[in-house]
Design an enzyme around this catalytic site. Sequence first.
Site, PDB file in Angstrom:
ATOM      1  N   GLN A 168       0.838  -1.202   0.000  1.00  0.00           N
ATOM      2  CA  GLN A 168       0.000   0.000   0.000  1.00  0.00           C
ATOM      3  C   GLN A 168       0.870   1.249   0.000  1.00  0.00           C
ATOM      4  OE1 GLN A 168      -2.642  -0.547   3.333  1.00  0.00           O
ATOM      5  NE2 GLN A 168      -3.907  -2.032   2.223  1.00  0.00           N
ATOM      6  N   ASP A 313      -2.172 -11.644   4.290  1.00  0.00           N
ATOM      7  CA  ASP A 313      -3.635 -11.696   4.413  1.00  0.00           C
ATOM      8  C   ASP A 313      -4.151 -13.116   4.636  1.00  0.00           C
ATOM      9  OD1 ASP A 313      -3.742  -8.999   4.084  1.00  0.00           O
ATOM     10  OD2 ASP A 313      -4.344  -9.050   1.978  1.00  0.00           O
ATOM     11  N   LYS A 340      -3.470  -4.631  11.248  1.00  0.00           N
ATOM     12  CA  LYS A 340      -4.415  -4.912  10.165  1.00  0.00           C
ATOM     13  C   LYS A 340      -5.826  -4.490  10.625  1.00  0.00           C
ATOM     14  CE  LYS A 340      -1.586  -6.287   7.115  1.00  0.00           C
ATOM     15  NZ  LYS A 340      -1.406  -5.515   5.914  1.00  0.00           N
TER      16      LYS A 340
HETATM   17  C1  S3P Z   1      -2.842  -4.680   0.152  1.00  0.00           C
HETATM   18  C2  S3P Z   1      -1.631  -4.795   0.777  1.00  0.00           C
HETATM   19  C3  S3P Z   1      -1.455  -5.427   2.081  1.00  0.00           C
HETATM   20  C4  S3P Z   1      -2.661  -6.271   2.464  1.00  0.00           C
HETATM   21  C5  S3P Z   1      -3.951  -5.573   2.192  1.00  0.00           C
HETATM   22  C6  S3P Z   1      -4.068  -5.236   0.722  1.00  0.00           C
HETATM   23  C7  S3P Z   1      -2.899  -3.993  -1.149  1.00  0.00           C
HETATM   24  O1  S3P Z   1      -1.290  -4.413   3.057  1.00  0.00           O
HETATM   25  O2  S3P Z   1      -2.587  -6.649   3.810  1.00  0.00           O
HETATM   26  O3  S3P Z   1      -5.047  -6.397   2.556  1.00  0.00           O
HETATM   27  O4  S3P Z   1      -3.893  -4.132  -1.872  1.00  0.00           O
HETATM   28  O5  S3P Z   1      -1.921  -3.304  -1.463  1.00  0.00           O
HETATM   29  P1  S3P Z   1       0.143  -3.720   3.322  1.00  0.00           P
HETATM   30  O6  S3P Z   1       0.627  -3.301   2.027  1.00  0.00           O
HETATM   31  O7  S3P Z   1      -0.097  -2.575   4.222  1.00  0.00           O
HETATM   32  O8  S3P Z   1       0.947  -4.788   3.970  1.00  0.00           O
END
Ligand code: S3P
Length: 426
Positions: A168, A313, A340
């Site tokens: 993210q 996840d 989370k």
């Molecule tokens: C996601 C990245 C992950 C994941 C989230 C979705 C994404 O989070 O846990 O459910 O779509 O980029 P982080 O990037 O914060 O680890």
Amino acid sequence: MIQSFNKIYKVTGTLSLSGDKSISHRELLISSLAEGKSYLKNLSNSDDVKSTISCLQALGIEIEFNEKELIVNGRGYKGYRQPLNSLNAENSGTTARLLTGILSVQKFESTITGDSSLSSRPMKRVIEPLTKMGAKIKANKGGKLPLHISPAEILKSIRYQLPVASAQVKSAILFAGLHLEEQTSVIESTPTRNHTENLLGLSTQRVGTKIESFVSKNDYPEAKAYFIPGDISSAMFFIVLTLLTKNSELFIKDVSLNQTRTECLKLLKRMGGNIQIEEKGSSNNEVYGDLLVKSSELSNVRIEKEIIPLIIDEIPILTIAGIFAEGIFELRGAAELRVKESDRIKAICLNLLKLGLDVVEFDDGFSVSGKIKQDSEPFKSFGDHRIAMAFSILTSLLIDGGKVEGFESVSVSNPDFLKQLKSISS
Ligand code: S3P
């Protein structure tokens, strides 16, 4: 809402799942930035993706729905309109963080809010690199939502090494960099999901054990047609159920087989899981294919820290596989689970203690051993969709079945979970 489950004795059938949530968010955002109509087939029907849709509508993007697909009428470079109200990302971290990247480079003020879970999650991790690029972002105490974003005076590209392995954060920077003439790059020492890079067709380079992804205005997207492969994280609940149920076989069609997402399948195969994977094609660099899953005897294996971001996840459901597998299930190096949708380490440990298992909680993980002594107390979802679904699968494996409290949270990623579970089980 409390949901009851009876023991499932056999799993058979075929599932086609709604589109992957991470890919769906990104395709909506990319289509909204492009000029003209983009056509999205099999978009995720999750509440999280609905949050991205409603934020984009509030930014002046017209979205049409028909039975076959969703059509995004993108308004081109900096074509968003200033929203009248704050943008509510609800429970969706991906919506909040990726939009922060895009809104940081716009010429109007905006505010991003979320529900109580999202409002307690860390946002400093996106604020810091975007501020280095010149963005003006004010956060609530402790770097939390709401975020107030004002137009930047000068924006500049950066070369940024991610301090936390987060797709993210990486994507927020890449989305901001997409609006700048000069090249921005993000370096990660541990790989994370690469959908933003794939869908924008960005170039990446391996530097020793690190990966660097590059973006500039040259990568600005054009309107196009997308097919979104089924959600592999949603598939995992049914995969683990099938593996752990006797005389069972499940076929899952057109699911995402992106290599930064299939580490969970590889781990289950290392544990002894009978999973056949057939790659069928790709859409906009996102590979997909079919899975054939059969009942298996599982044994626990070592989970290397390096793969944690790639299975982050799926850890709740992998834990359920682990407690039915031979040997001790141990997870370390997964402190990210604490930030989370819930503190997933605490949520998993508290629920597992209800089964009379021997649970040791660490700052960055937990270990579980012993035999299940069932209790009739319901398991708690802690308002977290993946905890709700993991413990729904667990109760379906117990001789007396069981109950899950706060089950309604499943719609955050899969509103069809119960219907799909019923359709494949007897
Ligand atoms: C996601 C990245 C992950 C994941 C989230 C979705 C994404 O989070 O846990 O459910 O779509 O980029 P982080 O990037 O914060 O680890």
